[in-house]
Design an enzyme around this catalytic site. Structure first.
Site, PDB file in Angstrom:
ATOM      1  N   SER A   1     124.527 -77.711 -32.737  1.00 29.27           N
ATOM      2  CA  SER A   1     125.111 -77.233 -33.987  1.00 29.27           C
ATOM      3  C   SER A   1     126.406 -77.965 -34.268  1.00 29.27           C
ATOM      4  O   SER A   1     127.085 -78.417 -33.339  1.00 29.27           O
ATOM      5  CB  SER A   1     125.364 -75.721 -33.924  1.00 29.27           C
ATOM      6  N   ASP A   2     126.731 -78.081 -35.544  1.00 28.08           N
ATOM      7  CA  ASP A   2     127.995 -78.683 -35.925  1.00 28.08           C
ATOM      8  C   ASP A   2     128.474 -78.039 -37.218  1.00 28.08           C
ATOM      9  O   ASP A   2     127.658 -77.635 -38.059  1.00 28.08           O
ATOM     10  CB  ASP A   2     127.861 -80.195 -36.119  1.00 28.08           C
TER      11      ASP A   2
END
Length: 203
Positions: A74-75
């Protein structure tokens, strides 16, 4: 009769915020942080950038392990009128970013990717992006100084944490709160379920 090995669930992030959120979906997971370089490419749109990073994080960890496993990458980034705001370099940079964000609406872009690895090495992957509008009110110079002194902004995209001291600056949000924190729970849960179903279909 042999029993199939249950797939491991792995979070490709060292973020304690993402780990705390993931515990709400499944408390049985490992943390294997990704060490990829996080650098926006020339002419790369914020949407493409955040999705690439999320998937690259998951794929980087996938290269180091054997299946069956599910890896979550995730970012999160701050998109202020097309400008990506990374983590502040210092107090001056933090003040500049908060000044730009104050009295306006910006977008928080969060991407989540899930890579499933079967025990035969086959892979399945999906990545999606959520965009949440965050509207901030006035932030005084003294408030910015006091907030920096807490140490909280130093490692946060855009120089603020909505779940922390910066909550006082936020007038409203439109979208996923957990995505702004770092991991959209509903969408992550859906991707994990899809990955598990894919692994089950190979048995």
């Amino acid at each position: 009769m042999t029993h199939a090995i249950a797939p491991r669930l792995i979070l490709a992030s060292a973020s304690p915020r993402r780990a705390e959120l993931l515990k709400q979906l499944d408390n049985d997971f490992q943390v294997i942080p990704s060490t990829i370089e996080e650098q926006q490419q020339a002419q790369e749109a914020p949407s493409d950038y955040v999705k690439r990073l999320a998937l690259d994080k998951a794929l980087a960890v996938a290269e180091t392990i054997e299946g069956p496993a599910l890896i979550i990458g995730s970012d999160t980034l701050i998109d202020c009128q097309g400008q990506v705001m990374e983590k502040p370099r210092d107090q001056l940079h933090s003040t500049q970013m908060l000044t730009q964000l104050a009295n306006g609406t910006h977008q928080v872009r969060t991407a989540v990717a899930v890579v499933a690895i079967a025990d035969n090495g086959k892979r399945w992957q999906q990545v999606l992006e959520l965009v949440t509008d965050v509207t901030m009110g006035e932030i005084t110079a003294q408030q910015m100084q006091d907030y920096w002194a807490t140490g909280e902004p130093a490692d946060k995209a855009g120089g603020y944490a909505i779940q922390g001291g910066a909550a006082r600056f936020v007038r409203s949000i439109s979208g996923s709160y957990t995505a702004v924190v770092g991991l959209p729970l509903y969408e992550t849960g859906q991707l994990i379920q899809q990955g598990r179903q894919w692994l089950e279909s190979l048995r």
